[in-house]
Design an enzyme around this catalytic site. Structure first.
Site, PDB file in Angstrom:
ATOM      1  N   GLU A 431       6.319   3.017 -65.043  1.00  0.00           N
ATOM      2  CA  GLU A 431       5.510   2.202 -64.129  1.00  0.00           C
ATOM      3  C   GLU A 431       6.279   1.005 -63.578  1.00  0.00           C
ATOM      4  O   GLU A 431       5.731  -0.069 -63.383  1.00  0.00           O
ATOM      5  CB  GLU A 431       4.202   1.742 -64.796  1.00  0.00           C
ATOM      6  CG  GLU A 431       3.303   2.858 -65.234  1.00  0.00           C
ATOM      7  CD  GLU A 431       2.997   3.859 -64.132  1.00  0.00           C
ATOM      8  OE1 GLU A 431       3.029   3.484 -62.956  1.00  0.00           O
ATOM      9  OE2 GLU A 431       2.741   5.025 -64.456  1.00  0.00           O
ATOM     10  N   GLY A 432       7.548   1.217 -63.309  1.00  0.00           N
ATOM     11  CA  GLY A 432       8.404   0.151 -62.807  1.00  0.00           C
ATOM     12  C   GLY A 432       9.123  -0.501 -63.969  1.00  0.00           C
ATOM     13  O   GLY A 432       8.501  -1.167 -64.801  1.00  0.00           O
TER      14      GLY A 432
END
Length: 585
Positions: A431-432
């Site tokens: 998620e990043g």
């Protein structure tokens, strides 16, 4: 294997006394008794159904054969129990079957799923993001077709971003979407690292896929978002013909073994049928609705797995007899009587409690942002990279300490300590990555608005200092002095970043990670101080009050000093990075 005990008392304390539910319309009818009932029922499912599957699921993993994916024994039944209990619907719109509870109440419930069984909890987490994206950006027709069953849990949702050649660089994606005469699109391409892209739990899987139309502009401005169901819906809205999408492989990973991480192939037989969400070329903006939701929840995952590791470490330390007390001779004692072990356990517990409070505070801001409060929208945007990064880095530290407390047995799989460490290691990546979170904080959340949201958060921390001074008992004033010193230093660093950042972005990129760590560490101190204040002035029992004060003192003495060290790097560490000749590496 250590049992999981949901920390319901601490969760309720945060909701009722520290964070508060005031101003949130969805919380208007919630009192302490109702909150206790919600947490109690969720805790039973987490403790009795999900937690017992955690170790076995890790050992067995998933099996993919001839395109059919089988999850570990017990997981499918556990999901049925979870969905039939209405737990998938907790924070969602009642117009589509949701319960309409606020996110700040949903967060402790979700924390229980993640702590009990993180591999299981990943499916609801991704589904949650899909619901948010469709609800925020989908047409009325798409909402009517998909939301009710995604919210009920009859269907599940995924997020399809990453491609083999692209990684985190979404501008490089090549998956194509060609519009058809009936308004649908034919999707062709491959996506990797797709969590629960295939499984045996639900009647349909609804993929949200980023792709490019043939005439799209280059870069991220040419990305569109599509719904691509595993089974195309028939005229009655039920799963019909199988779509041209399939799982062609699953990854063999360091951790989260029971969560299938899939390679998804679109269009081997001419193109998967997809439906545009919103308008063309706005897909990245829509996807960020999913990603921002997921990033906060990944931070919450960090809190959850760290708490599970802490519980296991405490349980082991109480039972493991080794050595005699340092204070003298006598019988051998459990290792929890050794000061260094106590220090390690307090470090674990203090960081978990700071992270939990930060995550819930961000959830409260999210609820208030949904009322149209622009200041709270800026607050949740600002806190998202901090919660995601600080809480997940914390989880790796805490689960590693958990292995250390177990000693040699921590390196052995049967105790469970190693699984928590392995599972936690993905959190700073997906998620990043946390490097992306640091850049997001510095460039998008501070430089873009001149530091306004950061300064507002620092103003709130100054308010905590004032409250500590006003209630100057039990060393609260001492905490105020230390917090004020760090807030002042962080404010100065933020102002310096704003003044110089636009002129030399490479220098910012060289120090944005320690800058985020400092912000997270000081924010954690403010939350620990708020805990101590709430316990001091509330109706908590004497032992609970004393524990809150002791944990705050420990955090300030052992964890908060990391902030000043990080700010020293922010002030003096950029040149050695930007000036280094990488050809010599």
């Amino acid at each position: 294997m250590t049992d999981y005990t949901p920390p319901q008392k601490d969760m309720a304390f945060l909701l009722n006394d520290v964070i508060g539910l005031g101003g949130i319309p969805a919380a208007a009818d919630l009192d302490a008794e109702t909150i206790d009932a919600i947490l109690g029922e969720a805790g039973k499912l987490a403790r009795d159904v999900l937690a017992p599957l955690n170790h076995s699921g890790d050992q067995v993993g998933n099996v993919l054969k001839d395109g059919v994916l089988t999850t570990p024994p017990g997981f499918r039944d556990a999901y049925k129990h979870y969905a039939e209990g209405g737990w998938n619907a907790v924070p969602f719109d009642p117009d589509f079957g949701g319960q309409g509870l606020p996110w700040v109440v949903a967060f402790p419930v979700m924390e229980m799923w993640q702590a009990a069984n993180m591999s299981f909890g990943l499916c609801p987490l991704l589904n949650q993001g899909a619901v948010e994206a469709i609800h925020s950006h989908g047409s009325d027709a798409l909402k009517a077709a998909y939301l009710e069953k995604l919210i009920s849990g009859e269907w599940t949702g995924t997020m399809n971003l990453t491609e083999p050649q692209a990684g985190s660089d979404l501008s490089a994606i090549t998956t194509r979407a060609v519009k058809q005469a009936d308004g649908s699109y034919k999707i062709t391409g491959q996506k990797i690292f797709i969590t629960y892209g295939e499984h045996d739990w639900a009647d349909n899987i609804i993929h949200l896929v980023l792709a490019r139309t043939p005439d799209a502009p280059e870069g991220v401005k040419g990305i569109s978002l599509f719904i691509v169901p595993k089974f195309i819906l028939d005229e009655n809205g039920n799963p019909g013909a199988r779509n041209d999408v399939k799982c062609v492989g699953i990854e063999h990973k360091l951790g989260i073994h029971a969560s299938p991480t899939c390679t998804m192939q679109y269009g081997d037989a001419g193109g998967a049928t997809g439906y545009l969400v919103g308008v063309e070329n706005e897909g990245l903006k829509y996807m960020f609705t999913m990603m921002n939701n997921a990033r906060l929840c990944v931070g919450l995952q960090g809190v959850a797995v760290a708490d599970r590791a802490t519980q296991a470490a405490i349980d082991y330390a109480k039972g493991r007899v080794q050595g005699r007390a340092l204070s003298g001779a006598g019988d051998r004692v459990a290792i929890i009587h050794h000061p260094d072990v106590v220090r390690m356990i307090l470090s674990m517990k203090a960081q978990v409690e700071a992270g939990r409070a930060m995550a819930y505070e961000a959830a409260r801001a999210l609820d208030l942002a949904h009322t149209g409060d622009k200041a709270m929208q800026a607050r949740v945007d600002f806190l998202t990279p901090i919660v995601k990064s600080w809480c997940t880095d914390m989880a790796v530290r805490v689960t590693s300490i958990g292995v250390q407390i177990h000693g040699g047995m921590g390196f052995i799989e049967e105790t469970g300590a190693a699984q928590y460490y392995r599972d936690a290691r993905i959190l700073p990546i997906y998620e990043g990555t946390n490097g992306i979170q640091a850049a997001d904080l510095a460039f998008r959340k501070i430089l873009r608005d001149g530091g306004a949201a950061a300064q507002a958060w620092l103003d709130d921390m100054d308010g905590v200092c004032a409250r500590l001074n006003a209630a100057n008992q039990n060393d609260l004033g001492t905490l105020a002095t230390a917090l004020k010193t760090n807030v002042t230093a962080l404010r100065a660093a933020t102002q310096a970043l704003v003044q110089s950042g636009t002129n030399d972005p490479d220098r910012v990129g060289a120090i944005d990670a320690p800058f985020l760590h400092a912000f997270g560490t000081v924010s954690g101190a403010a939350m620990m101080a708020r805990r101590a204040l709430a316990a001091h002035g509330g109706a908590a029992d004497a032992a609970f009050q004393a524990t809150q004060m002791d944990m705050a003192r420990f955090y300030f003495a052992h964890i908060l000093p990391e902030a000043q060290a990080a700010l020293d790097v922010v002030s003096h560490g950029a040149d050695v990075v930007t000036g280094f000749d990488i050809a010599r590496l």
